[in-house]
Design an enzyme around this catalytic site. Structure first.
Site, PDB file in Angstrom:
ATOM      1  N   ASP A  28      70.381  88.497  44.171  1.00  0.00           N
ATOM      2  CA  ASP A  28      69.526  89.402  43.495  1.00  0.00           C
ATOM      3  C   ASP A  28      69.523  89.427  42.207  1.00  0.00           C
ATOM      4  OD1 ASP A  28      68.305  92.547  44.856  1.00  0.00           O
ATOM      5  OD2 ASP A  28      68.730  92.392  42.533  1.00  0.00           O
ATOM      6  N   ILE A  29      68.585  89.699  41.433  1.00  0.00           N
ATOM      7  CA  ILE A  29      68.452  89.447  39.914  1.00  0.00           C
ATOM      8  C   ILE A  29      69.178  90.482  39.320  1.00  0.00           C
ATOM      9  CG2 ILE A  29      66.384  90.779  39.307  1.00  0.00           C
ATOM     10  CD1 ILE A  29      65.358  88.396  37.669  1.00  0.00           C
ATOM     11  N   ASN A  85      65.426  98.540  52.666  1.00  0.00           N
ATOM     12  CA  ASN A  85      65.044  99.725  52.423  1.00  0.00           C
ATOM     13  C   ASN A  85      63.501  99.746  52.906  1.00  0.00           C
ATOM     14  OD1 ASN A  85      67.036 100.824  50.980  1.00  0.00           O
ATOM     15  ND2 ASN A  85      66.764  99.447  49.315  1.00  0.00           N
ATOM     16  N   GLY A  91      63.633 104.163  48.564  1.00  0.00           N
ATOM     17  CA  GLY A  91      63.733 103.353  47.372  1.00  0.00           C
ATOM     18  C   GLY A  91      63.240 101.947  47.369  1.00  0.00           C
ATOM     19  N   GLN A  92      62.468 101.542  48.352  1.00  0.00           N
ATOM     20  CA  GLN A  92      61.884 100.211  48.303  1.00  0.00           C
ATOM     21  C   GLN A  92      61.063  99.959  47.149  1.00  0.00           C
ATOM     22  OE1 GLN A  92      59.498  99.242  52.042  1.00  0.00           O
ATOM     23  NE2 GLN A  92      59.289  96.885  51.372  1.00  0.00           N
ATOM     24  N   HIS A  98      63.181  92.603  53.119  1.00  0.00           N
ATOM     25  CA  HIS A  98      64.228  91.761  52.826  1.00  0.00           C
ATOM     26  C   HIS A  98      65.619  92.494  53.140  1.00  0.00           C
ATOM     27  CE1 HIS A  98      62.808  94.636  49.566  1.00  0.00           C
ATOM     28  NE2 HIS A  98      64.094  94.725  49.283  1.00  0.00           N
ATOM     29  N   HIS A 100      69.058  93.321  52.041  1.00  0.00           N
ATOM     30  CA  HIS A 100      70.157  93.099  51.162  1.00  0.00           C
ATOM     31  C   HIS A 100      71.362  92.899  51.845  1.00  0.00           C
ATOM     32  CE1 HIS A 100      67.854  95.346  47.668  1.00  0.00           C
ATOM     33  NE2 HIS A 100      67.418  95.933  48.716  1.00  0.00           N
TER      34      HIS A 100
HETATM   35  P1  5GP Z   1      64.395  97.147  47.140  1.00  0.00           P
HETATM   36  O1  5GP Z   1      64.401  98.237  45.984  1.00  0.00           O
HETATM   37  O2  5GP Z   1      62.740  97.063  47.455  1.00  0.00           O
HETATM   38  O3  5GP Z   1      65.079  97.484  48.391  1.00  0.00           O
HETATM   39  O4  5GP Z   1      64.930  96.010  46.442  1.00  0.00           O
HETATM   40  C1  5GP Z   1      64.231  94.902  45.848  1.00  0.00           C
HETATM   41  C2  5GP Z   1      65.354  93.991  45.152  1.00  0.00           C
HETATM   42  O5  5GP Z   1      64.895  92.821  44.403  1.00  0.00           O
HETATM   43  C3  5GP Z   1      66.079  94.739  44.112  1.00  0.00           C
HETATM   44  O6  5GP Z   1      67.499  94.682  44.372  1.00  0.00           O
HETATM   45  C4  5GP Z   1      65.663  94.078  42.809  1.00  0.00           C
HETATM   46  O7  5GP Z   1      66.881  93.890  41.881  1.00  0.00           O
HETATM   47  C5  5GP Z   1      65.354  92.740  43.537  1.00  0.00           C
HETATM   48  N1  5GP Z   1      64.271  91.827  42.385  1.00  0.00           N
HETATM   49  C6  5GP Z   1      63.337  92.305  41.896  1.00  0.00           C
HETATM   50  N2  5GP Z   1      62.764  91.340  41.313  1.00  0.00           N
HETATM   51  C7  5GP Z   1      63.449  90.181  41.574  1.00  0.00           C
HETATM   52  C8  5GP Z   1      63.326  88.779  41.106  1.00  0.00           C
HETATM   53  O8  5GP Z   1      62.353  88.378  40.382  1.00  0.00           O
HETATM   54  N3  5GP Z   1      64.249  88.047  41.544  1.00  0.00           N
HETATM   55  C9  5GP Z   1      65.345  88.322  42.258  1.00  0.00           C
HETATM   56  N4  5GP Z   1      66.197  87.366  42.699  1.00  0.00           N
HETATM   57  N5  5GP Z   1      65.387  89.638  42.643  1.00  0.00           N
HETATM   58  C10 5GP Z   1      64.601  90.538  42.217  1.00  0.00           C
END
Ligand code: 5GP
Ligand code: ZN
Length: 112
Positions: A28-29, A85, A91-92, A98, A100
């Site tokens: 994750d970034i 999520n 909070g998606q 995906h 986590h």
């Molecule tokens: P969500 O909030 O949808 O469950 O998780 C999305 C995740 O994607 C977040 O933890 C966010 O930090 C990660 N993310 C968003 N943009 C990027 C990206 O460009 N590269 C990577 N490696 N992770 C990302």
């Protein structure tokens, strides 16, 4: 094309941890734990709300891949969390399913 489809196509760089014909795992970034990886299907599925019974095998393999990433990060004994999520209340932010993989610190329950 969505952000994670671009990761699949290597149009956006990511630190790839595991890849096979159907799945990719990458760091994750913006990590929120010492280990924070994401495991995704290569095929675009917006969220679990869009999963069908035909996706059962793929989603099962997603969890097995998450287990592999956690094991390779050395988290078997200490423990780790798998989070998916779905939608606004969860909070998606990226609408491509995906998992986590979170570990390396103790975590609260219930989640915030
Ligand atoms: P969500 O909030 O949808 O469950 O998780 C999305 C995740 O994607 C977040 O933890 C966010 O930090 C990660 N993310 C968003 N943009 C990027 C990206 O460009 N590269 C990577 N490696 N992770 C990302
Ligand atoms: Zn996508």
């Amino acid at each position: 094309m969505c952000l994670f489809c671009k990761v699949v196509k290597k149009e956006i760089q990511a630190k790839i941890l595991f890849e096979d014909d159907d799945l990719v795992a990458f760091s994750d970034i913006r990590p929120v734990a010492p280990t924070h990886a994401l495991v995704i299907p290569k095929r675009h599925i917006e969220s679990l709300n869009h999963a069908s019974p035909d996706d059962a095998a793929l989603l099962g393999r997603l969890l097995v891949a998450a287990r592999r990433v956690a094991g390779e990060a050395g988290l078997d004994a200490s423990g780790w969390r798998a989070v998916i999520n779905n939608g606004p209340d969860a909070g998606q932010t990226v609408f491509h399913v995906h998992v986590h993989v979170l570990g390396g610190r103790s975590m609260a329950w219930p989640p915030g």
